[in-house]
Design a protein around this motif. Structure first.
Motif, PDB file in Angstrom:
ATOM      1  N   PHE A  74      41.852  42.095  36.347  1.00 54.00           N
ATOM      2  CA  PHE A  74      40.473  41.614  36.446  1.00 54.00           C
ATOM      3  C   PHE A  74      40.300  40.708  37.652  1.00 54.00           C
ATOM      4  CE2 PHE A  74      37.370  38.235  35.593  1.00 54.00           C
ATOM      5  CZ  PHE A  74      36.226  39.017  35.669  1.00 54.00           C
ATOM      6  N   TRP A  75      41.138  39.673  37.756  1.00 53.32           N
ATOM      7  CA  TRP A  75      40.975  38.724  38.863  1.00 53.32           C
ATOM      8  C   TRP A  75      41.238  39.384  40.210  1.00 53.32           C
ATOM      9  CZ3 TRP A  75      37.898  35.004  38.079  1.00 53.32           C
ATOM     10  CH2 TRP A  75      37.832  34.359  36.839  1.00 53.32           C
ATOM     11  N   ASP A  76      42.196  40.310  40.278  1.00 52.55           N
ATOM     12  CA  ASP A  76      42.431  41.044  41.526  1.00 52.55           C
ATOM     13  C   ASP A  76      41.199  41.858  41.917  1.00 52.55           C
ATOM     14  OD1 ASP A  76      44.980  40.022  41.741  1.00 52.55           O
ATOM     15  OD2 ASP A  76      46.003  41.918  41.269  1.00 52.55           O
ATOM     16  N   SER A  77      40.512  42.419  40.934  1.00 50.49           N
ATOM     17  CA  SER A  77      39.326  43.224  41.254  1.00 50.49           C
ATOM     18  C   SER A  77      38.221  42.356  41.841  1.00 50.49           C
ATOM     19  CB  SER A  77      38.819  43.968  40.008  1.00 50.49           C
ATOM     20  OG  SER A  77      38.149  43.109  39.098  1.00 50.49           O
ATOM     21  N   ILE A  78      38.165  41.111  41.448  1.00 53.06           N
ATOM     22  CA  ILE A  78      37.163  40.185  41.991  1.00 53.06           C
ATOM     23  C   ILE A  78      37.561  39.777  43.409  1.00 53.06           C
ATOM     24  CG2 ILE A  78      36.065  37.917  41.720  1.00 53.06           C
ATOM     25  CD1 ILE A  78      35.368  40.041  39.525  1.00 53.06           C
ATOM     26  N   VAL A  79      38.823  39.439  43.606  1.00 55.22           N
ATOM     27  CA  VAL A  79      39.311  39.000  44.908  1.00 55.22           C
ATOM     28  C   VAL A  79      39.182  40.124  45.936  1.00 55.22           C
ATOM     29  CG1 VAL A  79      41.341  38.227  46.192  1.00 55.22           C
ATOM     30  CG2 VAL A  79      40.836  37.258  43.956  1.00 55.22           C
TER      31      VAL A  79
END
Length: 108
Positions: free
Chosen positions: A97-102
């Protein structure tokens, strides 16, 4: 390519999970998860939460998860809670999830 401001409420992402088999070998498996899109304000609130709480807020579905017999497991509260009990999976989901935002922010 022009930027389209109107987006769907969700998006899919492949999640890769490395688990240890009974023989001690590392096995890489994957499935697709559907995440809810978030605004910057929602992301600020999510940053204050635990990984589990974040996942409960942003995971909207999945595909490619099966039971021991190979039958597709539906996305529901009981199956989701069972999935979150597997440390490698919950870690991979939070990271995904956080990688997809970054990555989205880096590309813009």
């Amino acid at each position: 390519m022009a930027f389209k401001i109107s987006k769907s409420e969700t998006y899919q992402r492949q999640i890769d999970v490395v688990t240890v088999s009974e023989s001690g070998r590392h096995e890489k498996e994957n499935f697709k998860v559907t995440f809810r899109r978030c605004t910057n304000e929602q992301l600020d609130e999510l940053r204050k939460k635990t990984g589990r709480e974040v996942l409960q807020d942003v995971v909207a579905g999945w595909s490619g998860i099966t039971d021991d017999d190979g039958s597709a497991l539906p996305f529901n509260e009981e199956n989701f809670e069972a999935l979150l009990q597997i440390p490698a999976v919950s870690f991979a989901l939070v990271k995904g999830f956080w990688d997809s935002i970054v990555v989205a922010q880096e590309k813009n």
